[in-house]
Design an enzyme around this catalytic site. Structure first.
Site, PDB file in Angstrom:
ATOM      1  N   GLN A  66      -0.390 -20.595  19.922  1.00  0.00           N
ATOM      2  CA  GLN A  66      -1.214 -19.721  19.079  1.00  0.00           C
ATOM      3  C   GLN A  66      -1.554 -18.415  19.800  1.00  0.00           C
ATOM      4  O   GLN A  66      -2.177 -17.530  19.217  1.00  0.00           O
ATOM      5  CB  GLN A  66      -2.467 -20.438  18.568  1.00  0.00           C
ATOM      6  CG  GLN A  66      -3.296 -21.144  19.591  1.00  0.00           C
ATOM      7  CD  GLN A  66      -4.449 -21.930  18.976  1.00  0.00           C
ATOM      8  OE1 GLN A  66      -5.568 -21.457  19.009  1.00  0.00           O
ATOM      9  NE2 GLN A  66      -4.185 -23.098  18.423  1.00  0.00           N
ATOM     10  N   ASP A 124       0.838  -6.774   5.049  1.00  0.00           N
ATOM     11  CA  ASP A 124       0.190  -8.069   5.327  1.00  0.00           C
ATOM     12  C   ASP A 124       1.173  -9.189   5.677  1.00  0.00           C
ATOM     13  O   ASP A 124       0.934  -9.951   6.603  1.00  0.00           O
ATOM     14  CB  ASP A 124      -0.668  -8.503   4.127  1.00  0.00           C
ATOM     15  CG  ASP A 124      -1.906  -7.633   3.971  1.00  0.00           C
ATOM     16  OD1 ASP A 124      -2.219  -6.868   4.914  1.00  0.00           O
ATOM     17  OD2 ASP A 124      -2.570  -7.717   2.917  1.00  0.00           O
ATOM     18  N   SER A 126       1.820  -7.643  -0.821  1.00  0.00           N
ATOM     19  CA  SER A 126       2.662  -8.585  -0.072  1.00  0.00           C
ATOM     20  C   SER A 126       2.014  -9.958   0.100  1.00  0.00           C
ATOM     21  O   SER A 126       2.682 -10.895   0.533  1.00  0.00           O
ATOM     22  CB  SER A 126       3.087  -8.000   1.265  1.00  0.00           C
ATOM     23  OG  SER A 126       2.042  -8.021   2.181  1.00  0.00           O
ATOM     24  N   SER A 127       0.751 -10.104  -0.259  1.00  0.00           N
ATOM     25  CA  SER A 127       0.145 -11.444  -0.233  1.00  0.00           C
ATOM     26  C   SER A 127       0.806 -12.344  -1.267  1.00  0.00           C
ATOM     27  O   SER A 127       0.723 -13.572  -1.178  1.00  0.00           O
ATOM     28  CB  SER A 127      -1.350 -11.371  -0.529  1.00  0.00           C
ATOM     29  OG  SER A 127      -1.973 -10.647   0.494  1.00  0.00           O
ATOM     30  N   THR A 142       0.813  -1.218   0.000  1.00  0.00           N
ATOM     31  CA  THR A 142       0.000   0.000   0.000  1.00  0.00           C
ATOM     32  C   THR A 142       0.844   1.264   0.000  1.00  0.00           C
ATOM     33  O   THR A 142       0.485   2.261  -0.620  1.00  0.00           O
ATOM     34  CB  THR A 142      -0.917  -0.010   1.253  1.00  0.00           C
ATOM     35  OG1 THR A 142      -1.717  -1.185   1.188  1.00  0.00           O
ATOM     36  CG2 THR A 142      -1.815   1.197   1.300  1.00  0.00           C
TER      37      THR A 142
END
Ligand code: ASN
Length: 343
Positions: free
Chosen positions: A280, A93, A61-62, A16
């Site tokens: 997690q 991301d 960046s995905s 972005t």
């Protein structure tokens, strides 16, 4: 004699930060990076020489993968002697993954590599891009007694510099998009730019930079969830050529105690698949054996991920397998902090 200027290399990969809004269509499009300096005249006030290299096709960046990481590493390697610091502009991301990966790929790094990006494009009225970019360059240019202040891979976002391999993207909307739950910031920007020297990594000055570009992707991540079946776990562990699995466990490294889980993990271990226990939770640490629900994992000699993030665990795994660390040493090496990524 005048002081030689500090030379900073900006590496633009996409995301972005480098976009502008096309006010006719309303869509975001990639910015002509060469015009950057013209659009941010503030950069001229920084007492350093800024040069830039851009990915031929800037990416969201995905779409980042280990091949792109190797390209970033190559750019840094090629300019390592000629430049004093590096700023990598990257989509937010997957920035924590790429920045973690680069921390392992650049062994004995003694110059700053600062990843940054933004939530709003640089051409947006309320953009966070300018501050992130300007301060990242400032940090990369900081020197004391002729040496760079930061000598590691950092991630700067919204007034804070973190150790890159300690970060996680925690918010898709707030300007404060990253957190480092298990390690304090390396620097903070307010009225003053405060550097916390005691938190910085200090590389061995006698060792030369070594760049490792072999990252092995034969790995997987499985997040435990209530209702996980044997079929799902076995399905992942039967992936052909799988070399390692990160098991994202509950709390302090806990997992169901059902026999099938132990059996599947044991079978995988016998096949030579490394199993890594990473919590997690975004903060805190795995403590295998603290609860009954992690004793079976301890007995199986599952690798202890301690307080590592999933992003850093994945990068470390790809790095260690890519560098052919022997099965015998693997657990010990993984459980040792190599770049300040775990306590
Ligand atoms: N989708 C963007 C990217 O990661 C998000 C951003 O940069 N804020 O490339």
């Amino acid at each position: 004699m005048s002081k030689p200027e500090t030379k900073i290399l900006l590496i633009y990969t996409g995301g972005t930060i480098g976009m502008v809004k096309d006010y006719n269509s309303g869509a975001l499009r990639a910015f002509d990076f060469n015009k950057l300096l013209k659009n941010i005249p503030e950069l001229n006030q920084l007492n350093c020489k800024i040069e830039s290299v851009s990915f031929e096709t800037p990416i969201d960046s995905s779409n980042m993968n280990p091949v792109h990481w190797a390209s970033i590493a190559t750019i840094i390697e090629d300019h390592y002697e000629s430049h004093d610091g590096f700023v990598v502009l990257h989509g937010s991301d997957t920035m924590a993954y790429s920045a973690s990966a680069l921390s392992f790929m650049l062994e004995n790094l003694a110059k700053p590599v600062i990843f940054t990006g933004s939530q709003l494009p640089i051409g947006d009225l309320r953009t966070d891009a300018k501050e992130n970019l300007i301060t990242s360059i400032q940090i990369a240019a900081l020197r004391e007694k002729g040496k760079p202040v930061v000598q590691e891979v950092g991630l700067y976002f919204e007034y804070k510099l973190y150790r890159a391999n300690r970060t996680t993207k925690i918010n898709a909307e707030h300007f404060q998009a990253f957190a480092s739950m298990n390690y304090p910031p390396l620097a903070e920007s307010g009225v003053h730019l405060k550097v916390y020297q005691e938190n910085l990594l200090r590389p061995n000055p006698r060792k030369r930079l070594q760049v490792h570009k072999n990252m092995d992707s034969h790995v997987a991540v499985l997040k435990l969830f209530p209702g996980l079946t044997r079929e799902v776990l076995a399905g992942v562990l039967h992936i052909p050529d799988l070399k390692a699995l990160i098991l994202e466990t509950y709390g302090a490294g806990n997992a169901p105690t059902e026999n099938w889980l132990t059996e599947e993990l044991e079978r995988a271990k016998k096949k030579g698949i490394h199993i890594i226990n990473v919590t997690q939770c975004s903060g805190g640490s795995v403590i295998m054996g603290q609860y009954e629900t992690s004793q079976h994992l301890k007995m199986l000699k599952v690798v202890d991920g301690k307080d590592i993030t999933t992003e850093a665990a994945l990068a470390k795994l790809m790095y260690l397998i890519g560098n052919n660390v022997s099965s015998k040493l693997f657990k010990t090496v993984f459980e040792t902090s190599l770049r300040g990524e775990m306590n």
